[in-house]
Every structure is written in structure tokens, then in C-alpha cells.
Design a protein around this motif. Sequence first.
Motif, mmCIF file in Angstrom:
data_model
loop_
_atom_site.group_PDB
_atom_site.id
_atom_site.type_symbol
_atom_site.label_atom_id
_atom_site.label_comp_id
_atom_site.label_asym_id
_atom_site.label_seq_id
_atom_site.Cartn_x
_atom_site.Cartn_y
_atom_site.Cartn_z
ATOM 1 N N ARG A 90 20.338 51.138 43.566
ATOM 2 C CA ARG A 90 18.875 51.590 43.406
ATOM 3 C C ARG A 90 18.793 53.242 43.693
ATOM 4 O O ARG A 90 18.036 53.972 44.085
ATOM 5 N N GLN A 91 19.917 54.107 43.334
ATOM 6 C CA GLN A 91 19.799 55.531 43.224
ATOM 7 C C GLN A 91 18.730 56.000 42.067
ATOM 8 O O GLN A 91 19.015 55.642 40.945
ATOM 9 N N ASP A 92 17.931 56.995 42.526
ATOM 10 C CA ASP A 92 17.123 57.447 41.644
ATOM 11 C C ASP A 92 18.136 58.524 40.554
ATOM 12 O O ASP A 92 18.995 58.913 40.806
ATOM 13 N N PRO A 93 17.489 58.582 39.548
ATOM 14 C CA PRO A 93 18.248 59.545 38.379
ATOM 15 C C PRO A 93 18.113 61.122 39.188
ATOM 16 O O PRO A 93 17.424 61.185 40.275
ATOM 17 N N PRO A 94 18.798 62.027 38.581
ATOM 18 C CA PRO A 94 19.264 62.134 37.198
ATOM 19 C C PRO A 94 20.613 61.243 37.183
ATOM 20 O O PRO A 94 21.470 61.147 38.128
ATOM 21 N N PHE A 95 20.879 60.794 36.118
ATOM 22 C CA PHE A 95 22.196 60.091 35.672
ATOM 23 C C PHE A 95 23.273 61.305 35.391
ATOM 24 O O PHE A 95 23.610 61.455 34.079
ATOM 25 N N ASP A 167 18.086 64.176 30.360
ATOM 26 C CA ASP A 167 18.328 63.819 31.521
ATOM 27 C C ASP A 167 17.314 64.057 32.503
ATOM 28 O O ASP A 167 17.466 64.185 33.728
ATOM 29 N N GLY A 168 16.113 64.191 31.870
ATOM 30 C CA GLY A 168 15.003 64.485 32.774
ATOM 31 C C GLY A 168 14.361 63.139 33.569
ATOM 32 O O GLY A 168 14.664 62.218 32.876
ATOM 33 N N MET A 169 13.633 63.334 34.675
ATOM 34 C CA MET A 169 13.078 62.172 35.165
ATOM 35 C C MET A 169 11.561 62.650 35.763
ATOM 36 O O MET A 169 11.453 63.982 35.889
ATOM 37 N N GLY A 170 10.846 61.929 35.872
ATOM 38 C CA GLY A 170 9.361 62.325 36.511
ATOM 39 C C GLY A 170 8.495 63.172 35.685
ATOM 40 O O GLY A 170 7.586 63.885 35.934
ATOM 41 N N GLY A 171 8.775 63.358 34.199
ATOM 42 C CA GLY A 171 8.264 64.033 33.450
ATOM 43 C C GLY A 171 8.698 65.484 33.439
ATOM 44 O O GLY A 171 8.181 66.544 32.984
ATOM 45 N N MET A 172 9.787 65.904 34.060
ATOM 46 C CA MET A 172 10.441 67.109 34.070
ATOM 47 C C MET A 172 11.026 67.584 32.862
ATOM 48 O O MET A 172 11.444 66.807 32.079
ATOM 49 N N GLY A 173 10.366 68.601 32.525
ATOM 50 C CA GLY A 173 10.975 69.342 31.416
ATOM 51 C C GLY A 173 10.309 68.772 30.011
ATOM 52 O O GLY A 173 10.786 69.037 29.014
ATOM 53 N N ILE A 174 9.128 68.441 30.109
ATOM 54 C CA ILE A 174 8.435 67.689 28.910
ATOM 55 C C ILE A 174 7.501 68.816 28.508
ATOM 56 O O ILE A 174 6.707 69.384 29.166
ATOM 57 N N GLU A 235 -3.076 68.139 32.165
ATOM 58 C CA GLU A 235 -1.932 67.783 31.964
ATOM 59 C C GLU A 235 -1.728 66.825 30.945
ATOM 60 O O GLU A 235 -2.461 65.827 30.643
ATOM 61 N N ILE A 236 -0.433 66.791 30.351
ATOM 62 C CA ILE A 236 -0.197 65.997 29.111
ATOM 63 C C ILE A 236 0.758 64.798 29.767
ATOM 64 O O ILE A 236 0.969 63.719 28.889
ATOM 65 N N ARG A 237 1.246 64.900 30.952
ATOM 66 C CA ARG A 237 2.163 63.777 31.263
ATOM 67 C C ARG A 237 1.405 62.972 32.406
ATOM 68 O O ARG A 237 0.737 63.204 33.023
ATOM 69 N N GLY A 238 1.782 61.678 31.930
ATOM 70 C CA GLY A 238 1.130 60.721 33.061
ATOM 71 C C GLY A 238 2.117 60.329 34.261
ATOM 72 O O GLY A 238 1.349 59.628 35.043
ATOM 73 N N ASN A 239 3.120 60.800 34.229
ATOM 74 C CA ASN A 239 4.195 60.298 35.537
ATOM 75 C C ASN A 239 3.549 60.745 36.751
ATOM 76 O O ASN A 239 2.750 61.460 36.837
ATOM 77 N N LEU A 240 3.601 59.547 37.411
ATOM 78 C CA LEU A 240 3.221 59.863 39.028
ATOM 79 C C LEU A 240 3.593 61.086 39.825
ATOM 80 O O LEU A 240 2.799 61.787 40.535
ATOM 81 N N ALA A 241 4.709 61.140 39.627
ATOM 82 C CA ALA A 241 5.346 62.659 39.992
ATOM 83 C C ALA A 241 4.699 63.781 39.726
ATOM 84 O O ALA A 241 4.905 64.870 40.199
#
Length: 320
Positions: A90-95, A167-174, A235-241
Motif C-alpha cells: 500500500r505504498q503511495d506513488p510515485p512509482f 509519473d504524476g499523482m494527485g493531479g500533480m503536473g496537469i 480549478e480543472i482538477r478534481g483530485n481530492l489532493a
Amino acid sequence: MKLLFVADPLAGFKIHKDSTFAMMREAARRGHALYACEPHELSWQRGGRVEAQTRQVSLTGASGYGVTDWYRTVNEGRIALADFDAVVMRQDPPFDSEYFYATHLLGRAEAEGARVFNSPKALRDHPEKLAILEFPEFIAPTLVTRSAADVRRFHDEHRDIILKPLDGMGGMGIFRVKDDGLNLGSIIETLNRDGAQTVMVQKYLPAITAGDKRVLVIGGRPVPYSLARIPQGSEIRGNLAAGGKGVAQPLSERDREIAETIGPQLAARGLLLIGLDVIGDQLTEINVTSPTCFQEITDQTGFDVAAMFVEALEGAAPSR
């Protein structure tokens, strides 16, 4: 069952919303023994087996926002992964490279008899952005490339596009680039780095205003509710983060079609839990590392997602 959770530091869990915590709480309720380690605590030495420096934990029953004393350590020690009934990665990204190396140690543990969920090989074979390429019938117009010229041609064709790193997560870099192409060159330079880095480009889907839906699939079966993560303000991102608002809702017919097509195929490859991201009626990502939204769905609908997961885990790895 004796369960090992390979996860990020327990002290950093936000237990009011953490899905791994929800899994642990349900497993404890069913009488299973809980152990935890961090990926860097995995090791192997010639003549031995893959081991981890583990801590057995018990839950205190504390709950709520900001709570940190939700567990206590019962004992600590080195234990071979094959001696657990199940290992839950259950380790979070990044991969990144270290995540990749951890999957190889977990794969070695599997060869020694450990039962690991999700399967280390399947984690490597299904990168979260690229896994959708196997299911083109469900996705929006999509381009994966290192070529800046390809990105410009894609924008010329579709006029309103989303660009994101692999390799983004949580809406990062979108990023979104509209019809006027404003800042497209700068965004390409930022993400593409003169052709050194692959990017994904997708046609912008206006349905994002109704939410980026997280559809959870456990043991090949969809949870009957999704969590629509709705962008707030400009905001264009729906990610909770990224500040999105999570609203649980029943699966649509299209959500269910996608989940019931993809879910059994990926479950057969060792992916006990996946999270499908759906905007409107289009699949945008397949999350396999540590899908979330358990507690948000349960809190809003009463459907116990963690119970469904632990029941599937019990069926996949019965006590030895």
C-alpha cells in the motif's frame, strides 16, 4: 490471519480519510493480527528469505481529524514475508526506482511462498497512466509521445487538451490548453524536457465539471458507488489532493460496463484492488498502487468498502 501492510509511515496517516487505515480497522475487527513495515525495511540476503523489519500494531480505537495516537506498537522484529498469511502493498506513488526495486523484492518473496496483493508483477505491468492503452474502446482521444510536434498536431486536431506527466499523482503536473494554444510551448518544455520525458495528452472532457469519478473494483467486482471528485472554483482538477469535493453516487450503466469488463481481467492478473478514473463515460486512468476513497464512499452511502476488501483478501489468501 497474520497480515503485513507495506505502507508509508503510520505516523503520517490521516485516519479520517485513509483507505489503508480503513482496511486495517476492518481486519482488526475480524480478529486478524496487524503488522506494518515501510518499503525501505524490506531486505534479502543470500541463504535467507525476503524479510522485513516489522512492527505488530494494535488499534487504540481513537478516530477523527488530526488524530495521531490511533495505534500502538506491540512488538518489533524481523519476519520473513512468506510467514504472513498475506502481504498488502500500500505504498503511495510515485512509482519511482525505489518502488520498482521494492516490487522485485516482493516478487522474490512470492517465489518463497508469500502471497502479495496487489501482485508485484502486475504492479510493474500496469503503470497507472498507460494501463488504459489496453482498453481503447473506453478512452477519449489520447496521445503518448516524446515529440513536441506530435503534441502540437494533437492540439491542432482537438483544440482543447489536457497534458500530464506519466509519473504524476494527485493531479500533480496537469495542464489544460484551450483553443487559443496559450502557453502550449512553455507547457511542452516543462513536461517534455526537450524530448527527454514522455507525456500523455488527452482531449479535454467537459464532463469533468460533474466530477472525475473513482470507481473501485475489488476481486473483479465493482463497488456499487463511485466517488465523483468535483473541481472547485477555477480549478480543472478534481483530485481530492488538489481541493476537489468528493461526492458519492451510484455507478452509471457506463461505469458498470467499464468496471465489469476490465475488473475480472485485471483481477486474474493478481490485481485484487484497482481504482478506475472515469470522466463522463470515458476511462482516463487505472490506479493499481494504492487506490483510495474507501472512507468517503462508506461515510456517504453506508456501503462498507473496507469490509468488501477484507472479505476478498480472506478469500484470496485463507489462513494457513
